[in-house]
Write a protein that holds these residues in place. Structure first.
Motif, PDB file in Angstrom:
ATOM      1  N   ASN A 152      76.838  58.936  65.086  1.00  0.00           N
ATOM      2  CA  ASN A 152      76.002  57.691  65.438  1.00  0.00           C
ATOM      3  C   ASN A 152      74.317  58.043  64.232  1.00  0.00           C
ATOM      4  O   ASN A 152      74.311  58.710  63.792  1.00  0.00           O
ATOM      5  CB  ASN A 152      75.074  58.528  66.237  1.00  0.00           C
ATOM      6  N   LEU A 153      73.486  57.159  64.802  1.00  0.00           N
ATOM      7  CA  LEU A 153      72.170  57.321  63.409  1.00  0.00           C
ATOM      8  C   LEU A 153      71.498  57.717  64.251  1.00  0.00           C
ATOM      9  O   LEU A 153      71.052  57.365  65.411  1.00  0.00           O
ATOM     10  CB  LEU A 153      71.656  56.126  62.847  1.00  0.00           C
ATOM     11  N   VAL A 154      70.881  58.992  63.908  1.00  0.00           N
ATOM     12  CA  VAL A 154      70.029  59.870  65.319  1.00  0.00           C
ATOM     13  C   VAL A 154      68.346  60.027  65.370  1.00  0.00           C
ATOM     14  O   VAL A 154      68.518  60.392  63.512  1.00  0.00           O
ATOM     15  CB  VAL A 154      70.098  60.871  65.580  1.00  0.00           C
ATOM     16  N   GLN A 155      67.842  60.163  65.791  1.00  0.00           N
ATOM     17  CA  GLN A 155      66.333  60.900  64.992  1.00  0.00           C
ATOM     18  C   GLN A 155      65.798  62.190  66.105  1.00  0.00           C
ATOM     19  O   GLN A 155      65.624  61.192  67.456  1.00  0.00           O
ATOM     20  CB  GLN A 155      65.244  58.869  65.599  1.00  0.00           C
ATOM     21  N   ASP A 156      65.348  62.432  65.786  1.00  0.00           N
ATOM     22  CA  ASP A 156      65.230  63.700  66.710  1.00  0.00           C
ATOM     23  C   ASP A 156      64.009  63.726  67.274  1.00  0.00           C
ATOM     24  O   ASP A 156      62.797  63.060  66.407  1.00  0.00           O
ATOM     25  CB  ASP A 156      65.009  65.487  66.150  1.00  0.00           C
ATOM     26  N   VAL A 157      63.422  63.598  68.782  1.00  0.00           N
ATOM     27  CA  VAL A 157      62.367  62.936  70.040  1.00  0.00           C
ATOM     28  C   VAL A 157      61.521  63.730  68.937  1.00  0.00           C
ATOM     29  O   VAL A 157      60.190  64.004  69.477  1.00  0.00           O
ATOM     30  CB  VAL A 157      62.716  63.668  71.035  1.00  0.00           C
ATOM     31  N   ASP A 158      61.811  65.429  68.934  1.00  0.00           N
ATOM     32  CA  ASP A 158      60.671  66.657  68.640  1.00  0.00           C
ATOM     33  C   ASP A 158      59.752  66.678  67.597  1.00  0.00           C
ATOM     34  O   ASP A 158      58.968  66.791  66.888  1.00  0.00           O
ATOM     35  CB  ASP A 158      61.490  68.352  68.883  1.00  0.00           C
ATOM     36  N   ASN A 159      60.927  65.683  66.054  1.00  0.00           N
ATOM     37  CA  ASN A 159      60.451  66.576  64.945  1.00  0.00           C
ATOM     38  C   ASN A 159      61.227  65.149  63.960  1.00  0.00           C
ATOM     39  O   ASN A 159      61.767  64.566  63.601  1.00  0.00           O
ATOM     40  CB  ASN A 159      60.918  67.231  64.052  1.00  0.00           C
ATOM     41  N   PRO A 160      60.196  63.503  64.954  1.00  0.00           N
ATOM     42  CA  PRO A 160      60.458  61.785  63.945  1.00  0.00           C
ATOM     43  C   PRO A 160      60.449  62.178  62.882  1.00  0.00           C
ATOM     44  O   PRO A 160      61.070  60.716  62.126  1.00  0.00           O
ATOM     45  CB  PRO A 160      59.976  61.483  65.514  1.00  0.00           C
ATOM     46  N   GLU A 161      59.808  62.573  62.001  1.00  0.00           N
ATOM     47  CA  GLU A 161      59.115  62.426  61.203  1.00  0.00           C
ATOM     48  C   GLU A 161      59.822  63.589  60.272  1.00  0.00           C
ATOM     49  O   GLU A 161      58.802  64.528  60.516  1.00  0.00           O
ATOM     50  CB  GLU A 161      57.763  61.594  61.034  1.00  0.00           C
ATOM     51  N   ASN A 162      58.883  63.909  58.703  1.00  0.00           N
ATOM     52  CA  ASN A 162      59.335  64.432  58.396  1.00  0.00           C
ATOM     53  C   ASN A 162      57.409  64.848  57.680  1.00  0.00           C
ATOM     54  O   ASN A 162      56.606  64.431  58.386  1.00  0.00           O
ATOM     55  CB  ASN A 162      59.609  64.450  56.685  1.00  0.00           C
ATOM     56  N   GLU A 163      57.364  66.529  56.929  1.00  0.00           N
ATOM     57  CA  GLU A 163      55.764  66.033  56.597  1.00  0.00           C
ATOM     58  C   GLU A 163      54.678  65.127  56.109  1.00  0.00           C
ATOM     59  O   GLU A 163      53.828  64.582  55.776  1.00  0.00           O
ATOM     60  CB  GLU A 163      55.304  67.400  55.648  1.00  0.00           C
ATOM     61  N   ASP A 164      55.565  64.078  55.095  1.00  0.00           N
ATOM     62  CA  ASP A 164      55.385  62.909  54.880  1.00  0.00           C
ATOM     63  C   ASP A 164      54.689  62.223  55.823  1.00  0.00           C
ATOM     64  O   ASP A 164      53.986  60.962  55.140  1.00  0.00           O
ATOM     65  CB  ASP A 164      55.615  62.441  53.413  1.00  0.00           C
ATOM     66  N   GLY A 165      54.842  62.475  57.022  1.00  0.00           N
ATOM     67  CA  GLY A 165      55.392  60.453  57.613  1.00  0.00           C
ATOM     68  C   GLY A 165      56.048  60.052  57.826  1.00  0.00           C
ATOM     69  O   GLY A 165      55.896  58.723  58.260  1.00  0.00           O
ATOM     70  N   LEU A 166      57.204  59.797  57.060  1.00  0.00           N
ATOM     71  CA  LEU A 166      58.283  59.029  57.175  1.00  0.00           C
ATOM     72  C   LEU A 166      59.518  59.611  58.092  1.00  0.00           C
ATOM     73  O   LEU A 166      59.636  60.415  58.559  1.00  0.00           O
ATOM     74  CB  LEU A 166      59.118  59.385  55.565  1.00  0.00           C
ATOM     75  N   PRO A 167      59.520  58.777  58.709  1.00  0.00           N
ATOM     76  CA  PRO A 167      60.984  58.534  59.698  1.00  0.00           C
ATOM     77  C   PRO A 167      62.374  59.271  59.448  1.00  0.00           C
ATOM     78  O   PRO A 167      62.655  58.616  58.209  1.00  0.00           O
ATOM     79  CB  PRO A 167      60.936  57.467  60.583  1.00  0.00           C
ATOM     80  N   VAL A 168      62.921  60.532  60.161  1.00  0.00           N
ATOM     81  CA  VAL A 168      64.012  61.013  59.554  1.00  0.00           C
ATOM     82  C   VAL A 168      64.635  60.598  60.068  1.00  0.00           C
ATOM     83  O   VAL A 168      64.371  60.287  61.578  1.00  0.00           O
ATOM     84  CB  VAL A 168      63.973  62.542  59.741  1.00  0.00           C
ATOM     85  N   LEU A 169      65.944  59.442  60.113  1.00  0.00           N
ATOM     86  CA  LEU A 169      67.327  59.342  60.611  1.00  0.00           C
ATOM     87  C   LEU A 169      68.407  60.465  60.073  1.00  0.00           C
ATOM     88  O   LEU A 169      68.658  60.545  58.456  1.00  0.00           O
ATOM     89  CB  LEU A 169      67.050  57.724  60.080  1.00  0.00           C
ATOM     90  N   GLU A 170      69.335  60.593  60.890  1.00  0.00           N
ATOM     91  CA  GLU A 170      70.623  61.499  59.841  1.00  0.00           C
ATOM     92  C   GLU A 170      72.030  60.874  60.704  1.00  0.00           C
ATOM     93  O   GLU A 170      71.494  60.990  62.114  1.00  0.00           O
ATOM     94  CB  GLU A 170      70.367  62.793  60.385  1.00  0.00           C
ATOM     95  N   LEU A 171      72.813  60.797  59.728  1.00  0.00           N
ATOM     96  CA  LEU A 171      73.854  59.985  60.570  1.00  0.00           C
ATOM     97  C   LEU A 171      74.468  61.592  60.888  1.00  0.00           C
ATOM     98  O   LEU A 171      75.072  62.794  60.269  1.00  0.00           O
ATOM     99  CB  LEU A 171      74.903  59.531  59.245  1.00  0.00           C
TER     100      LEU A 171
END
Length: 228
Positions: A152-171
């Motif tokens: 799956n490619l996931v995005q954490d609902v509690d931490n969807p972005e990093n400190e620079d405001g970029l979405p973080v997706l994890e395989l």
């Protein structure tokens, strides 16, 4: 949650073999090409395949007439070019389909704490990746050998972005306690349309993956372009 079949990844290994080519630019039945693409069933019977490099293929003949396709299906396709279409704007080549395999296609999974265990966090190596329209296609390797895995490619609902405001997706990979008898390879296409922002024609994001213990984890900033 869709399941990723180990045996389908073995078929993908066949498709990753280099295409047969020589110095002669002419087409012949002894040549073949192997690539990824998207099936379209609208407006043309039986269907056309638009490869990820933009060529549009029309199957004049097929060695697998029983293979069922649907509109939007992502595929690995092995084909032989029978000829060019002499200036047609909608099709580039008449081809014979030698073999075809469906590519697993999924969206972005919104990860909640309740789903953490089922999503898993087993190692997975990103071997290659590229964008095609709204899809991010990833070729990956993993250890397995006997049962169904989840990818799956996931995005954490509690931490969807990093400190620079970029979405973080994890395989994310769940081997489900499978044996690691073989190093296996698979292909998956993820639809990124959920990342689109109104008034923008691109979005940058961070792609991450937990690698094998003897290698650095994968983390890169990528840009998904979706404008005209």
């Amino acid at each position: 949650m869709k399941k990723f079949l180990l045996w389908s990844s073995l078929l993908s290994l066949v498709f990753l073999l280099p295409a047969c080519e020589d110095d002669d630019d002419s087409y012949s039945l002894g040549k073949y090409w192997v690539t990824t693409g998207t099936v379209s069933t609208y407006g043309t019977k039986p269907y056309v395949i638009t490869t990820d490099n933009g060529d549009v293929l029309y199957p004049s003949s097929s060695s697998i007439p029983w293979f069922n396709v649907y509109d939007g299906m992502r595929v690995w396709v092995n084909y032989t070019i029978l000829g060019d279409t002499n200036g047609r704007e909608d099709i580039d080549h008449w081809v014979k389909i030698n073999d075809m395999s469906e590519i697993l296609t999924k969206g972005i999974f919104m990860l909640t704490p309740e789903k953490e265990d089922s999503i898993g966090h087993d190692p997975v190596e990103i071997r290659d990746y590229w964008f095609t329209g709204d899809y991010l296609t990833i070729i990956f390797r993993y250890g397995g050998g006997g049962t169904i895995h989840f990818i799956n490619l996931v995005q954490d609902v509690d931490n969807p972005e990093n400190e620079d405001g970029l979405p973080v997706l994890e395989l994310r990979h769940n081997r489900r306690d499978d044996r690691k008898n073989y190093l296996m390879q698979g292909t998956v296409s993820f639809n990124l349309a959920a990342l689109k922002k109104e008034g923008s024609n691109s979005v940058s994001f961070i792609l991450k993956a937990k690698n094998f213990s003897d290698r650095d984890d994968f983390e890169k900033e990528l840009t998904y372009e979706y404008g005209e």
